[in-house]
Motif scaffolding. Structure first.
Motif, PDB file in Angstrom:
ATOM      1  N   ALA A  12       0.834  -1.197   0.000  1.00 21.13           N
ATOM      2  CA  ALA A  12       0.000   0.000   0.000  1.00 21.13           C
ATOM      3  C   ALA A  12       0.869   1.247   0.000  1.00 21.13           C
ATOM      4  O   ALA A  12       1.977   1.257   0.537  1.00 21.13           O
ATOM      5  CB  ALA A  12      -0.930   0.000   1.213  1.00 21.13           C
ATOM      6  N   LYS A  16      -2.202   5.888   1.373  1.00 19.73           N
ATOM      7  CA  LYS A  16      -3.356   4.995   1.269  1.00 19.73           C
ATOM      8  C   LYS A  16      -3.507   4.191   2.561  1.00 19.73           C
ATOM      9  O   LYS A  16      -2.527   3.735   3.147  1.00 19.73           O
ATOM     10  CB  LYS A  16      -3.189   4.022   0.096  1.00 19.73           C
ATOM     11  CG  LYS A  16      -2.853   4.689  -1.235  1.00 19.73           C
ATOM     12  CD  LYS A  16      -4.044   5.420  -1.802  1.00 19.73           C
ATOM     13  CE  LYS A  16      -3.720   5.991  -3.180  1.00 19.73           C
ATOM     14  NZ  LYS A  16      -4.858   6.683  -3.793  1.00 19.73           N
ATOM     15  N   GLU A  20      -5.311  -1.192  -2.813  1.00 21.32           N
ATOM     16  CA  GLU A  20      -6.363  -1.518  -3.767  1.00 21.32           C
ATOM     17  C   GLU A  20      -5.833  -2.334  -4.954  1.00 21.32           C
ATOM     18  O   GLU A  20      -6.608  -2.737  -5.814  1.00 21.32           O
ATOM     19  CB  GLU A  20      -7.040  -0.241  -4.276  1.00 21.32           C
ATOM     20  CG  GLU A  20      -7.723   0.550  -3.170  1.00 21.32           C
ATOM     21  CD  GLU A  20      -8.271   1.874  -3.666  1.00 21.32           C
ATOM     22  OE1 GLU A  20      -9.088   1.862  -4.592  1.00 21.32           O
ATOM     23  OE2 GLU A  20      -7.868   2.923  -3.113  1.00 21.32           O
ATOM     24  N   GLY A  59     -11.313   4.044  -3.864  1.00 21.49           N
ATOM     25  CA  GLY A  59     -10.985   4.182  -2.456  1.00 21.49           C
ATOM     26  C   GLY A  59     -11.219   2.914  -1.656  1.00 21.49           C
ATOM     27  O   GLY A  59     -11.734   1.915  -2.175  1.00 21.49           O
ATOM     28  N   ASP A 239       1.526   6.124  -3.781  1.00 25.13           N
ATOM     29  CA  ASP A 239       0.461   5.301  -4.348  1.00 25.13           C
ATOM     30  C   ASP A 239       0.718   3.821  -4.069  1.00 25.13           C
ATOM     31  O   ASP A 239       1.850   3.418  -3.778  1.00 25.13           O
ATOM     32  CB  ASP A 239       0.378   5.541  -5.859  1.00 25.13           C
ATOM     33  CG  ASP A 239      -0.937   5.057  -6.454  1.00 25.13           C
ATOM     34  OD1 ASP A 239      -1.816   4.632  -5.680  1.00 25.13           O
ATOM     35  OD2 ASP A 239      -1.079   5.091  -7.687  1.00 25.13           O
ATOM     36  N   ASN A 240      -0.344   3.013  -4.192  1.00 28.80           N
ATOM     37  CA  ASN A 240      -0.170   1.565  -4.115  1.00 28.80           C
ATOM     38  C   ASN A 240       0.724   1.103  -5.263  1.00 28.80           C
ATOM     39  O   ASN A 240       0.594   1.585  -6.390  1.00 28.80           O
ATOM     40  CB  ASN A 240      -1.526   0.861  -4.223  1.00 28.80           C
ATOM     41  CG  ASN A 240      -2.510   1.337  -3.167  1.00 28.80           C
ATOM     42  OD1 ASN A 240      -2.153   1.479  -2.014  1.00 28.80           O
ATOM     43  ND2 ASN A 240      -3.737   1.594  -3.570  1.00 28.80           N
TER      44      ASN A 240
END
Length: 375
Positions: A12, A16, A20, A59, A239-240
Motif C-alpha cells: 500500500a 493509502k 487496492e 478508495g 500510491d499503491n
C-alpha cells in the motif's frame, strides 16, 4: 510446455489506508494483508497458466473489493481452460466473454456508487509456447527480451490528465455500457523472456529508461522484481505499487497448425508501433480501433472522471457547426446589447447630473409658487 518462474510484490502507498492493487498467482489472489508489503514466489510448468494484476479505483472498501472481484471471475474463467481445444483456441472470444461477465458483475456490485469506481486490469495467458495478453486502464505489461525492453500495452488515459485516472476500466464507467477487450497481443515465447505486469503506482515512479537500467544487470526474476519495487518506492511511495514478474525458464516446442495465427512482421506495423512492439507481436485491430474511438468520441471523453476537466457537449457541437448558422442568434444578442447600452447610458447620465437637476426642479417649484401667490 513452458516452465515459468514468477515473483510478485505489492504494498500500500504511504497516502493509502488500504492496498487496492492485487495480483493473481497460482490461482490465488494476493495480498493477504491489505496494508503491508507482501511477496510471493512460484514456479509452474502447466500447459495453461494465467497471471493478472489489478489496480482498484474508488478508495478503500470499493477499489480493493472491485480489484479482487475481477480476479475471482478470472479464476473461474481459467478453470475452464483445460477443457478447451488448444489448436482452435480463440483468445479474442475468450477475453471478451470474461470481460463482459466480470464487468457486468462489477457494475451490479457498484450500482449504488455514483462516482467512477472499479479497476484497471492486465493479464497474461500462457498456452504451451504461446503467450496472450490484454489490458484495460493503466496497468502495463512489459517484455524484456535479449536485453531490450518492449512495452506491450497502451495506457487508456488522456495525455494531459495529471491525475492519470484511466479513461477505460472495469466497473462503474458511465457512458460505456459494453466494455470491449483492449491491447490484445499474441506471440511465441522464448527461453529467457521476462514479462512484467505493473500498476501505475510503479510506472508513474519509474520511466521506461529506469526499468531498462535495472534490467540491464543480469539477475534472476526475483531480484529483478525486488530491485524494481525498491526503486519505485524510493522515487515515490505515495500510491499503491505492485509488480508481477515472470521468466520463461525452459520451453518445449509446441506447433500450431493454423497458418493464419502467424505473428505479424515489423514491416506491417506503423512507425510508432514498431518502436513499441517486437516483430513477434500481432496487434488486434478490434482493440486498436476501439481505443482510438474512445480518444476521439465526445461521449467517451465526457465520462465525468475525477481529476479530468468536464467537456460540455453543447459547446462541442457549437464549435463543429458552421458559423453562419449562428447569424440569427448573434443578431438577437446584438439587439439586446444595444437596448442594454441605451438604458445604461441614461442611468449613467442621471447619476452624474443628479444635483443640478434637483436644484433646477427646486427653482422651478419656487417660481410656480410665487406665480400662484401673485394671482
Amino acid at each position: 510446455m513452458s516452465r515459468i518462474k514468477v515473483c510478485g510484490m505489492t504494498q500500500a502507498g504511504t497516502s493509502k489506508r488500504v492496498n487496492e492493487d492485487s495480483f493473481l498467482l497460482a490461482n490465488k489472489i494476493y495480498p493477504d494483508t491489505l496494508n503491508a508489503r507482501e511477496q510471493r514466489i512460484n514456479v509452474s510448468d502447466d500447459y495453461w497458466q494465467v497471471y493478472s494484476l489489478t489496480d482498484g479505483i474508488g478508495g478503500p472498501g470499493v477499489g480493493d473489493i472491485s480489484s479482487r472481484l475481477v480476479q475471482s471471475y478470472l479464476i473461474e474463467s481459467a478453470s475452464e481452460l483445460p477443457l478447451l481445444d488448444p489448436y482452435s483456441f480463440d483468445f479474442v472470444s475468450y477475453a471478451q466473454a470474461f470481460l463482459g461477465k466480470a464487468d457486468q458483475a462489477l457494475q451490479q456490485r457498484l450500482r449504488r456508487n455514483p462516482d467512477p469506481a472499479g479497476c484497471s486490469f492486465a493479464m497474461l495467458l500462457f498456452a504451451g509456447d504461446s503467450c496472450y495478453s490484454l489490458s484495460i486502464g493503466n496497468c502495463r505489461i512489459y517484455l524484456y527480451r535479449e536485453q531490450k525492453l518492449y512495452r506491450m500495452t497502451k495506457d487508456h488515459v488522456l495525455p494531459d490528465d495529471s491525475d492519470s485516472r484511466p479513461l477505460l476500466f472495469l466497473g462503474n464507467h458511465p457512458g460505456v455500457h459494453h466494455l470491449r477487450a483492449q491491447n490484445l497481443r499474441t506471440m511465441k515465447i522464448r527461453p529467457g523472456d521476462c514479462f512484467f505486469l505493473m500498476s501505475d503506482g510503479v510506472t508513474s515512479a519509474l520511466s521506461d529508461q529506469d526499468i531498462q537500467w535495472v534490467l540491464d544487470k543480469p539477475s534472476p526474476i526475483q531480484s529483478y522484481v525486488e530491485s524494481l519495487f525498491l526503486n519505485a518506492r524510493r522515487y515515490d511511495a505515495r500510491d499503491n505499487q505492485s509488480i508481477l514478474g515472470l521468466e520463461v525458464d525452459s520451453l518445449r516446442a509446441f506447433s500450431r497448425p493454423d497458418p493464419q495465427m502467424d505473428l505479424a512482421t515489423s514491416a506491417t506495423l506503423t512507425a510508432p508501433e514498431s518502436q513499441a512492439l517486437t516483430s513477434e507481436y500481432h496487434l488486434s485491430q478490434l482493440a486498436e480501433d476501439t481505443f482510438q474511438a474512445t480518444l476521439t468520441s465526445a461521449t467517451q471523453i465526457n465520462l465525468g472522471l475525477a481529476g479530468t476537466q468536464q467537456i460540455n457537449l453543447g459547446q462541442l457541437r457549437e464549435q463543429s457547426t458552421p458559423r453562419q448558422n449562428y447569424a440569427q442568434p448573434q443578431d438577437r444578442r446584438l439587439r439586446g446589447n444595444e437596448s442594454q447600452n441605451s438604458s445604461g447610458f441614461i442611468m449613467g447620465f442621471l447619476d452624474q447630473h443628479s444635483r443640478p437637476l434637483i436644484l433646477f426642479l427646486l427653482v422651478l417649484l419656487i417660481i410656480l409658487f410665487i406665480l400662484l401667490l401673485l394671482k
